[in-house]
Design an enzyme around this catalytic site. Structure first.
Site, PDB file in Angstrom:
ATOM      1  N   TYR A   1       0.746  -1.289   0.082  1.00 20.37           N
ATOM      2  CA  TYR A   1      -0.100  -0.279  -0.083  1.00 20.37           C
ATOM      3  C   TYR A   1       0.946   1.139   0.149  1.00 20.37           C
ATOM      4  O   TYR A   1       2.003   1.516   0.746  1.00 20.37           O
ATOM      5  CB  TYR A   1      -1.085  -0.162   1.357  1.00 20.37           C
ATOM      6  CG  TYR A   1      -1.914   1.470   1.464  1.00 20.37           C
ATOM      7  CD1 TYR A   1      -2.806   0.855   0.543  1.00 20.37           C
ATOM      8  CD2 TYR A   1      -1.010   2.259   1.898  1.00 20.37           C
ATOM      9  CE1 TYR A   1      -3.250   2.481   0.532  1.00 20.37           C
ATOM     10  CE2 TYR A   1      -1.646   3.239   1.771  1.00 20.37           C
ATOM     11  CZ  TYR A   1      -3.357   3.114   1.479  1.00 20.37           C
ATOM     12  OH  TYR A   1      -3.588   4.516   1.678  1.00 20.37           O
TER      13      TYR A   1
ATOM     14  N   GLU B   1      -4.350   6.953  -3.470  1.00 21.82           N
ATOM     15  CA  GLU B   1      -3.063   5.611  -3.412  1.00 21.82           C
ATOM     16  C   GLU B   1      -3.481   4.868  -4.175  1.00 21.82           C
ATOM     17  O   GLU B   1      -4.641   4.502  -5.373  1.00 21.82           O
ATOM     18  CB  GLU B   1      -3.972   5.166  -2.230  1.00 21.82           C
ATOM     19  CG  GLU B   1      -5.503   4.644  -2.848  1.00 21.82           C
ATOM     20  CD  GLU B   1      -5.836   4.644  -1.257  1.00 21.82           C
ATOM     21  OE1 GLU B   1      -5.794   4.315  -0.097  1.00 21.82           O
ATOM     22  OE2 GLU B   1      -7.574   3.647  -1.587  1.00 21.82           O
TER      23      GLU B   1
END
Lengths: 290, 380
Positions: free
Chosen positions: B101, B189
């Protein structure tokens, strides 16, 4: 002595000739706030409500002594207006303007910190120390001088609660709107610290809402410092759905973060009285102060 | 404003972030054509602006072109969490070794952007933070200098990478940061950012939420939003066009008020007395008759609304003007639904008189007004 603004505050108004700026300058003058000059590029050498207007903050400060500014400049130009005030040495800046982009806000807040300046807002009703100074757009008649400090993320909800305190004989030392945006110059902890040092303030009201974790951090601070003054709180948005922006840019639950429940629980655990309804605040405070 | 996955990926690709090869289709034939230029196996992904798309069945995998066609057809005829699927994105399926991530969002308390990374990815970041807090890396970005290449290297090292992989991640993190700054992202993201079995990195999914207040700098996206291609309900869109803030809820009491906090508190108070609000609507400052009219129109376009609660804390606004505005708007809109109004502020008495003469319940406190409107909806 109230916090941040008092009877010695001398302010300029940036964006004084706009509809909002001009209207509220009149009301602030009527309240007794010392507005020494206004700034609107292109409108220099005019007067509005008998206040002299200049093209630049620099010129206004060459001709007048001022230690604060209140900004009504439209959002796309507001960050520049804040920088103009900061670069010219103003240390207290109230930014009424709504809808300033986050990127702009982050950049000016960082510079303000470096300069040791205090920014109230953006997207705030401003600050009032009743009977001394009003730098803002709030209806003055609902406030009375007294011993309760109010820190709020919401304008009309502040009026709702301040009016109810006044009706119940609880005056206010200073009422300050942090602002409804995600990035604001002050947070609950900053202002709790100021009220702690202020002898006039005997109790503090926090008015929070969904979004972010500033209320949780306030709760942490109150616990850690064993905060010496009673605190009561109201948190708006118990019924707000996740992922939706509730009017304010900052009022949004992201996933599981920023819910009213989390804030209420944190504050209760810190010994703060959390009201079910706005009108319950006065009663909670009266019990604590008696 | 939320961007679609295909938009976010095209932006990232322009900033040098590797993304799977793919294309956008609005029908199964287009899907077949796109897939024919890619290497199998394929992923076919519904382009909808809701979280948890995968779990809701919005992502399908296909081995052959005919399977792509069928998958596209299936997705384009379905609703993901009640949102109809209008477009699908077809891409080469990545052979995953590890899911990571990396994202950048705002940190309110520190008044800065913050980079968040984890060597565990693929689930919502809150879940990552909860399940593997020790793997979460948070890095506050200094607003004066921004996010620099050595910051990116520090994060890559903490995630367990070195050598050429570290340098590759540095390039990807910086690309994402620059895209975020240029597009005024309040969240950007890659989740997951995948490490492939041959050791490269690819952004398998990407999400960008743009700052609504910065849309004046990004007219092409503002245009798309106003043309209705967004996550917003029709009423929410109409509200934006009228400078109002509206959020649809599931109850039957239509709510209009001035000020975000006050309206939220109004909803909470209705619920406290056992009622269910149908919406949030903030008319903002001033509450002119035009704004009240636009607000009434939007609230009443929801067929579930049985009664109205208008909560105006006048402050500086003159209540008699607000009262006349409400009456004008009601007449223009031919509103027949029962209405409860709470009105306080300057010239309050005159305002109340005007409304009472028109047969509207005017109450002084938010609590009594909320109780009244809940009572009315129970009777109806």
């Amino acid at each position: 002595m109230p916090i941040i603004v008092n009877k010695n505050t001398k302010a300029i108004v940036q964006g004084i000739t706009g509809k909002q700026g001009s209207f509220h300058t009149k009301l602030m003058l009527e309240y007794g706030t010392k507005i020494v000059a206004g700034v609107t590029p292109g409108k220099g050498r005019t007067r509005i409500h008998n206040v002299p207007v200049y093209d630049t903050v620099e010129e206004a400060l060459e001709k007048h002594e001022a230690n604060a500014s209140i900004i009504f400049v439209p959002a796309p130009f507001a960050a520049d207006a804040i920088l103009e005030a900061l670069e010219n040495g103003i240390k207290t800046i109230v930014t009424i303007t709504e809808h300033i982009p986050i990127k702009d806000a982050i950049s000016v807040m960082s510079y303000a910190k470096q300069q040791g300046a205090t920014i109230i807002g953006p997207n705030t009703p401003g600050i009032i120390s009743p009977e001394e100074c009003k730098l803002g757009i709030m209806p003055a008649h609902i406030f009375r001088k007294g011993n309760v400090g109010i820190i709020s993320r919401s304008g009309t909800l502040t009026y709702e609660i301040a009016a109810s305190l006044t009706r119940n004989g609880l005056g206010q030392s200073t009422c300050l709107g942090l602002g409804g945006d995600p990035i604001t110059g002050l947070n609950f902890v900053d202002v709790l610290k100021m009220f702690r040092e202020d002898p006039q303030t005997e109790a503090v009201v926090l008015i929070g809402e969904i979004g972010g974790n500033l209320e949780e951090l306030a709760a942490e601070y109150i616990t850690k410092e064993n905060y010496p003054k009673p605190v009561a709180a109201f948190i708006a948005g118990r019924t707000a759905p996740p992922g939706k922006r509730m009017g304010h840019a900052g009022a949004i639950i992201m996933g599981k973060a920023g819910t009213a429940e989390s804030k209420i629980e944190a504050l209760k655990n810190a010994g703060v009285d959390v009201a079910e309804k706005p009108s319950d605040i006065a009663g909670l405070l009266l019990r604590k102060l008696s | 404003m939320k961007l679609f996955e295909y938009e976010a990926k095209s932006i990232l690709a322009r900033y040098g972030v590797p993304t799977p090869k793919g294309g956008l289709a609005t029908n199964s034939k287009e899907a077949w054509e796109i897939a024919s230029k890619l290497k199998p196996p394929f992923a076919v992904k519904a382009q909808v602006l809701v979280a948890g798309r995968g779990k809701a069945g919005g992502i399908l995998f296909a081995e052959s072109l005919s399977e792509v066609e069928r998958a596209a057809e299936k997705l384009l005829s379905m609703r993901v969490k009640d949102i109809p699927v209008r477009k699908v994105w077809i891409e080469e399926k990545i052979r995953i070794k590890r899911e990571l991530y990396f994202g950048i969002t705002t940190d309110r308390f520190n008044r800065s952007y913050v980079a968040i990374a984890s060597s565990v990815g693929g689930m919502e970041i809150e879940e990552i933070a909860e399940k593997t807090p020790e793997k979460l890396i948070k890095f506050l970005i200094n607003p004066q200098h921004g996010f620099r290449s050595f910051h990116a290297r520090q994060i890559a090292r903490k995630m367990g990478y070195s050598g050429s992989q570290l340098l590759e991640l540095e390039k990807i993190f910086l690309g994402l940061y620059r895209a975020g700054v240029d597009y005024d992202a309040e969240l950007i993201e890659m989740n997951p950012l995948t490490e492939t079995i041959d050791g490269r990195f690819v952004a398998a999914d990407a999400r960008i939420i743009m700052d609504d207040n910065a849309l004046f700098r990004h007219q092409e996206f503002r245009k798309r939003l106003l043309e209705g291609e967004s996550e917003l309900a029709p009423q929410e869109l109409e509200a934006i066009k009228n400078g109002l803030a509206y959020v649809k809820l599931n109850g039957n009491i239509g709510v209009i008020g001035n000020g975000a906090g006050l309206v939220m508190a109004t909803l909470d108070t209705i619920k406290y007395y056992g009622g269910e609000p149908a919406n949030f609507l903030d008319v903002g400052g001033g509450a002119s008759s035009e704004k009240i009219a636009a607000a009434l129109k939007i609230v009443l376009s929801d067929p579930n609304v049985k009664a109205l609660f208008i909560n105006i804390l006048g402050g500086i606004t003159r209540c008699d003007e607000v009262a006349r505005g409400i009456l004008e708007a009601r007449e223009k809109m031919r509103v027949t639904k029962p209405t409860v109004i709470r009105l306080v502020g300057t010239n309050e008495e005159e305002g109340k008189k005007i409304l009472k003469e028109a047969g509207i319940h005017v109450l002084e406190s938010m609590e009594t007004a909320a109780q009244k409107v809940v009572e009315i909806t129970r009777q109806g």
